[in-house]
Design an enzyme around this catalytic site. Sequence first.
Site, PDB file in Angstrom:
ATOM      1  N   ALA A 297       0.933  -1.130  -0.023  1.00 23.16           N
ATOM      2  CA  ALA A 297       0.029  -0.009   0.085  1.00 23.16           C
ATOM      3  C   ALA A 297       0.826   1.265   0.008  1.00 23.16           C
ATOM      4  CB  ALA A 297      -0.901  -0.012   1.310  1.00 23.16           C
TER       5      ALA A 297
ATOM      6  N   CYS B 242      -8.652  -7.143   9.686  1.00 24.89           N
ATOM      7  CA  CYS B 242      -9.845  -8.062   9.081  1.00 24.89           C
ATOM      8  C   CYS B 242     -10.471  -9.001  10.298  1.00 24.89           C
ATOM      9  CB  CYS B 242      -9.409  -8.737   7.806  1.00 24.89           C
ATOM     10  SG  CYS B 242      -8.647  -7.722   6.788  1.00 24.89           S
TER      11      CYS B 242
ATOM     12  N   GLU C 157      -7.262 -12.794   0.641  1.00 27.80           N
ATOM     13  CA  GLU C 157      -7.726 -12.663   2.260  1.00 27.80           C
ATOM     14  C   GLU C 157      -8.497 -11.432   2.300  1.00 27.80           C
ATOM     15  OE1 GLU C 157      -7.599 -11.111   5.621  1.00 27.80           O
ATOM     16  OE2 GLU C 157      -5.536 -11.374   5.665  1.00 27.80           O
TER      17      GLU C 157
HETATM   18  C1  SIN Z   1      -5.609  -8.836   8.738  1.00 28.43           C
HETATM   19  O1  SIN Z   1      -6.096  -7.964   9.365  1.00 28.43           O
HETATM   20  O2  SIN Z   1      -5.557  -9.107   7.601  1.00 28.43           O
HETATM   21  C2  SIN Z   1      -4.663  -9.884   9.428  1.00 28.43           C
HETATM   22  C3  SIN Z   1      -4.823  -9.845  10.597  1.00 28.43           C
HETATM   23  C4  SIN Z   1      -4.036 -10.972  11.452  1.00 28.43           C
HETATM   24  O3  SIN Z   1      -3.037 -11.765  10.570  1.00 28.43           O
HETATM   25  O4  SIN Z   1      -4.054 -11.380  12.484  1.00 28.43           O
END
Ligand code: SIN
Length: 485
Positions: free
Chosen positions: A181, A289, A255
């Site tokens: 990013a 996420c 993802e």
């Molecule tokens: C994410 O927010 O995409 C990854 C979070 C994580 O690996 O714990």
Amino acid sequence: MQRVSDDRLLKNDSYINGDWLSSGEKFSVSNPASGEIIARVSNAGISETELAIESAKKAFPAWSAMSANERARILHKWFELLMQHQHDLGIILTSEQGKPLAEAKGEIAYGAAFIEWFSEEAKRVYGDTIPAPSGDKRIVVIKQPIGVVAAITPWNFPNAMMARKAAAALAAGCTFIVRPASQTPLSALAMAELADQAGIPAGVFNVVVGEDASGMGKVLSQHPDVTKFTFTGSTPVGKLLISQCASTVKRVSMELGGNAPFIVFDDADIDAAVQGALISKYRNAGQTCVCTNRIFVHEKVIQAFTDKLMTEVKNLSVGDGLTEGVEIGPMISQQACDDVLKLIRASEKLGASTVLGGQPHIAGENYLQPTIMTGVKNDMPIASNEIFGPVSAIIPFRDEAEVIAMANDTEYGLAAYFYSRDIGRIWRVAEGLAFGMVGINEGIISNAAAPFGGVKQSGNGREGSKYGLDDYLEIKYLCMGGLNS
Ligand code: SIN
């Protein structure tokens, strides 16, 4: 930016074919904690992205032919260098992303753990033999690296999201190009410097940094020499990239977004549930996420849970991530703050109550007060959208079947969490939740040994674990015939 002890980690150019490629046109990277410009970075675009793909293509035959042991040794060296520079890398990460330094250093260790893990897994790419349908034949299955891999990685984990893709790809024998990013390119470039020092050959690992997200994304997802594309980011962008990958039928792993339910049953250990919710909701200022998005609490324990959570959240220290003791840093941008505030205001209008926070924080324009909302319903904006901010949305429930149905009532399926001490319920709920990962009496589930990934519109493929190499390998079936004398 705060001083780092090894200046070689401060890079401002793309890393292509083992060289640092400077350009006259620059873009600024700023610290979200203060708005201060911390770097001016060469603005790569379409031609540099094409050059990186060409380099990765040229490097593929030698890298894929190298023995797994040799690749493992190089990757392990990269892991060691990352850990040796953990503090400096943490400072760079906090300065461009905002998360508290302790959390940033945790991310460096988390990212490095994938490189260590896959340096070991590189040696375990096993094939198969299969009984053939006739005596004069033998069936053998081998696994081979898929080829040139392109990746686009997000600003919320500038180190670890790239590390876990690159580690698996390189271990499998693939070569790799990443576009990090543009808000957070410096961590990826520092990793490239250490990749170089570790002896990763020219062209095997390339980092292209630039502001033209759409143009560079098109090249990476449509170029015929890229055989596999992987992305971590939002579901709408993921869908667009998948459609772009269709033109050359690339293997994709995605993802994407999440809307994690966090369920507290009436038989739960409430103190443990509060601690789990706190870490799963508020780490990285709620910008992950897998962050808890909807907190479902049984009506018998909702008051006790809410009171205890309030006490903890009130004590969270908000500020610049480089200040000792800070637990919540800034959001990535003012726009990100505004988006979260809009969800809060819209849900208040529909009857939810903001019982803590709910406003911009005095620390600066990119900061939000850690917030708790009660009386939330599953279809309110604060529950039906991925919040990506430090807001707990608490929803009451009465019975198990009802809460499983509510939890699953989302297009997302990344992470879910629940707290219960009843073994029968634990199995029923774990199996009933339509999510790729489930934390049971646990609010932090990410680690290199575990398969990270989602179902439904949260994506596909798995990162980390013994399954993580599969996304970078092709299965080839060899049929040997004419074996009878
Ligand atoms: C994410 O927010 O995409 C990854 C979070 C994580 O690996 O714990």
